[in-house]
Design an enzyme around this catalytic site. Sequence first.
Site, PDB file in Angstrom:
ATOM      1  CG  HIS A 265      -2.072   1.277   1.403  1.00 14.98           C
ATOM      2  ND1 HIS A 265      -3.345   0.903   0.984  1.00 14.98           N
ATOM      3  CD2 HIS A 265      -1.488   2.507   1.832  1.00 14.98           C
ATOM      4  CE1 HIS A 265      -3.689   2.476   1.054  1.00 14.98           C
ATOM      5  NE2 HIS A 265      -2.631   3.372   1.663  1.00 14.98           N
ATOM      6  CD  GLU A 266       1.357   3.596   3.938  1.00 10.17           C
ATOM      7  OE1 GLU A 266       1.587   4.499   2.941  1.00 10.17           O
ATOM      8  OE2 GLU A 266       0.362   3.161   4.465  1.00 10.17           O
ATOM      9  CG  HIS A 269       0.297   6.223  -0.731  1.00  5.85           C
ATOM     10  ND1 HIS A 269      -0.700   6.931  -1.383  1.00  5.85           N
ATOM     11  CD2 HIS A 269      -0.159   5.498   0.165  1.00  5.85           C
ATOM     12  CE1 HIS A 269      -1.856   6.719  -0.605  1.00  5.85           C
ATOM     13  NE2 HIS A 269      -1.847   5.798   0.310  1.00  5.85           N
ATOM     14  CD  GLU A 295      -5.758   5.360   0.362  1.00  7.43           C
ATOM     15  OE1 GLU A 295      -4.780   6.386   0.766  1.00  7.43           O
ATOM     16  OE2 GLU A 295      -5.885   4.590   0.920  1.00  7.43           O
TER      17      GLU A 295
END
Length: 501
Positions: A265-266, A269, A295
């Site tokens: 997830h990170e 980003h 997101e």
Amino acid sequence: MTTHPAFTRLRSILLESHALSSASALLSWDQETMMPERGIDARAQVMAQLAGLAHERFVRAETAAALEALERAGSDLDDDVQAIVRETRRDYDRATKVDKELVTALAEAQSLGQDAWQRARAAADFRAFAPALTRLIDLKQAYAHAVNPDVEALDVLLDDHEAEMSTAVLDTLFAALKARLVPLVESITSSGVVVDTSPLRRPLALETQLAFARTVTSAMGFSSDAGRVDGSAHPFCIGIHPGDVRLTWRGQVDDLRPALFGLMHEAGHGLYEQGLPDAWVGTPLGSAVSLGIHESQSRLWENMIGRSRSFWVAFLPRLQASAPGVYDDVDVDAITRAANEVRPSLIRVEADELTYNLHVAIRFEIERDLFRGRLAVDALPQAWDDAYEALLGVRPQDAAQGVLQDVHWSMGAFGYFPTYTLGNLYAAQFLEQARADLPDLDGMVERGELLPLREWLRERIHRHGRKYPPRELVKRVTGREPHSEPFLRYLEAKLLPIYLR
Ligand code: ZN
């Protein structure tokens, strides 16, 4: 590139204020990862000073003068510069339309709000938070009116996080989502199928988990000479510069999911931050366009790639090799199912990919009704609990598990929650387009070749920064306005075989 003298002036103002915010960003990374506990008060003061200075450097008469000169030049400027002028004007108006008194009152109400919320949540007592919440709503109404008196207040607050997003557009999106997701949740819960999550819940040393997660993020193309990974209590990503992007992670010894999916997830980003254009650092074109688009990048990698069967075809053998003996009895289908458990629950941050959006729908509708004056703060807990029962079939036992669970409102962050669901919708829409443009995408993922997808995202999304507002960006990339159909198709295609066939 233009050499308009006013642009040279504007750019140097932006760079000064960027230098200060960039130092703040690094300090806040340090605070979450390295700083000893007793540094907290001093750090808070330094960061408040830096934020004040960055604001001061930006809201000068010279900024306005440079903007006006460039606005007069209009279409003589090249389109990157026109976009910088448009976005800087937007930031400038937001920073100057609200008077100092209101800014101070808001800062104070937010800090009191967080304090009241923490105590109220610990005691599961909504009434202890109600006065602070009422004050925050009143001040945010005043703020919205100062920024734009011609639209409804929540539209202004939404626009702070997602430019040009409106209550009307979200009403349509959430209505479409609810109409399909609520029955889907009902049929999943009544199917009697229980997903076995044990393939992902085995004791595994944290170093091994991190090493495996990092083989995944480097396959994704997260560059380690332009970024770092460190530990923190709450995972996050901070982009200091495209050449310096900091990710954090947190692991749990008996569960691979937080480390693996959290870091993917990170890193999603992080890829966005690494892909922003170097040449425009410090200007709006050097930064991400919106929370929703940001997101979409993290959720695309975490959920749509990381929880897909194709991903596990490539990465289960690597996981087995990195932890000899631990996963020998696990096959691709079992681990894919384990990654896609759906279970209605009370807490948003623990929710699965499907029910998550219903948590967000509830919050959006409550915010809309609060700001329209149709829902009183006192009636909020009841409205919350009823909505959970109606949409998710679960009812909180107390306010700590219900209306007091999220920090957002105590910080005055209204209109923020919808960006999480927008991220899911955009991601599915982008992925459908990526599949059309890269017909062998699933084959690539099955071979562990994730770079072509990163290149596709970089070319179509990352490198533009804030050049196009989010809705226009989605339209340019996919040919359509943001809509919910691709996300619904994606969820049904993945979950129906697990639960209902
Ligand atoms: Zn995120």
